[in-house]
Design a protein around this motif. Structure first.
Motif, mmCIF file in Angstrom:
data_model
loop_
_atom_site.group_PDB
_atom_site.id
_atom_site.type_symbol
_atom_site.label_atom_id
_atom_site.label_comp_id
_atom_site.label_asym_id
_atom_site.label_seq_id
_atom_site.Cartn_x
_atom_site.Cartn_y
_atom_site.Cartn_z
ATOM 1 N N GLU A 37 28.605 45.622 48.984
ATOM 2 C CA GLU A 37 27.872 44.984 48.860
ATOM 3 C C GLU A 37 28.183 43.613 49.430
ATOM 4 O O GLU A 37 28.797 43.799 49.937
ATOM 5 N N GLU A 82 37.379 41.817 46.833
ATOM 6 C CA GLU A 82 37.024 42.561 45.415
ATOM 7 C C GLU A 82 36.755 41.653 44.284
ATOM 8 O O GLU A 82 37.734 40.295 44.343
ATOM 9 N N ASN A 126 33.896 44.584 41.817
ATOM 10 C CA ASN A 126 32.502 45.211 42.916
ATOM 11 C C ASN A 126 32.973 44.690 43.768
ATOM 12 O O ASN A 126 33.819 43.631 44.050
#
Length: 397
Positions: A256, A285, A289
């Motif tokens: 993402e 990170e 995520n």
């Protein structure tokens, strides 16, 4: 009861407080440069060292006082006072390590109020042996001493432009602890009228017990110094000697992009792509995520073992790229390598200060932080900073 003290034990209690303050502050000053587990270990070790020293100082101070009757210390208030001390010192040290002026004021308040509150909570342990009354004026003065002097110690250690020797900071903090205790005791009255007269029935003298407590406090400090400090020094060694051409283990597929971070190209390298991802974006990170952060959002980078941490002004974000790979992606000359394990964004360097044989760069960010500069690169960094400021003035003009 008219109190009298064993001045040898009084001196021992002050030494315990200063020694614990020195080790606690020594560990706390390394929190800002630590990451992940090491950061948590340093916070815990600093808090525990300070708590044991502060609590030990109070306990030895009580043992130094001659009592007219046998005294039984209730276990629950005694343990509660120690746990309270661990909690408040941990909170205060963590906030002070962030080096924010506002948080430093709060840290001073938390530290001082916690030390004084711990004392009066601990005094509850004597209620079964004597009726205790306090002079309100001395209570207020004891709180003022704890807050102001501990605040001065934290300010000197974490915020002063030119930090004095750490021993001086530790002496101030030790004096805050001991000064608060003996001031409070001066305004304390004990009524032993209902208690039995003191008899020599104890299997251990107050002097022996005080020595045991002080040895335990010294031992805990020594253990933390021996186990954590060498580890921190080892982490500051060069990690650049990892394979310069090593391929990153990060897989750029299905990653993402953090919507809160926008990539703002700084030069022609912004048009370069690696596996479909802009070279100006660094993989990180955050909260489990996998995201990307723009180079413009990076304030500093620190190599840590086989990985790196990217500092965005508030958080240290984990990155699997080596520091060499990161430096290749970051736009030049905005980013400068101050040390084999550190990179800084010149736009966020506030000032360069001498530190031993080398120097440190103070970063301008919401969370204050310093970055080491290799001795051979100090002069070059100053020139780069001057050139960067000149470029900024030219852009404004």
């Amino acid at each position: 009861m008219a109190m009298h003290h064993n001045f040898y034990l009084v001196a021992l209690s002050i030494i315990v407080a200063i020694q614990a303050s020195y080790v606690g502050l020594y560990l706390a000053l390394r929190i800002s440069g630590a990451f992940a587990l090491n950061r948590r270990l340093l916070i815990a070790a600093s808090a525990m060292t300070l708590a044991v020293g502060i609590w030990g100082m109070h306990f030895i101070g009580m043992l130094s006082m001659g009592m007219a009757a046998d005294v039984d210390y209730l276990v629950l208030p005694t343990l509660l006072s120690f746990l309270l001390c661990v909690l408040v010192t941990g909170i205060a040290i963590f906030m002070a390590s962030l080096r924010s002026p506002h948080l430093l004021v709060i840290a001073a308040g938390v530290m001082g109020l916690g030390i004084a509150t711990m004392h009066y909570v601990g005094m509850i342990a004597l209620n079964s042996s004597a009726r205790i009354t306090y002079d309100p004026a001395y209570v207020v003065v004891s709180f003022v001493i704890a807050v102001t002097v501990s605040g001065l110690a934290l300010w000197l250690a974490f915020s002063a432009e030119r930090r004095p020797p750490l021993f001086l900071c530790a002496t101030f903090l030790g004096c805050a602890v001991s000064g608060m205790h003996y001031t409070a005791m001066q305004g304390t009255t004990f009524d032993f009228s209902l208690a039995a007269q003191s008899l020599s029935t104890s299997f251990m003298s107050s002097d022996t017990l005080a020595v045991i407590v002080s040895v335990v406090a010294f031992a805990i400090s020594g253990i933390f110094m021996l186990t954590l400090v060498p580890k921190r020094l080892a982490e500051s060694r060069d990690h650049e000697d990892q394979r310069a051409g090593e391929i990153s283990a990060d897989d750029f597929n299905d990653i993402e992009v953090d919507d809160t971070v926008t990539a703002r190209p700084a030069d022609a390298t912004a048009n370069a792509f690696i596996d479909g991802v802009s070279a100006n974006l660094l993989p990180i990170e955050k909260n489990g995520n996998r995201l990307h952060i723009a180079a413009s959002e990076v304030i500093s980078v620190h190599a840590n073992a086989h990985y790196t941490y990217v500092f965005n002004g508030r958080d240290d974000l984990f990155c699997t790229l080596s520091i060499t790979e990161i430096f290749e992606r970051l736009p030049k000359p905005v980013f400068y390598r101050t040390h084999r394990s550190y990179i800084v964004n010149l736009a966020h360097v506030g000032q360069v200060k001498k530190s031993g044989d080398a120097a440190v760069a103070e970063l301008v960010s919401p969370v204050r932080r310093t970055v080491p500069i290799s001795r051979a690169r100090v002069a070059d960094l100053r020139q780069e900073l001057a050139a960067h400021q000149s470029r900024q003035h030219s852009d404004i003009a």
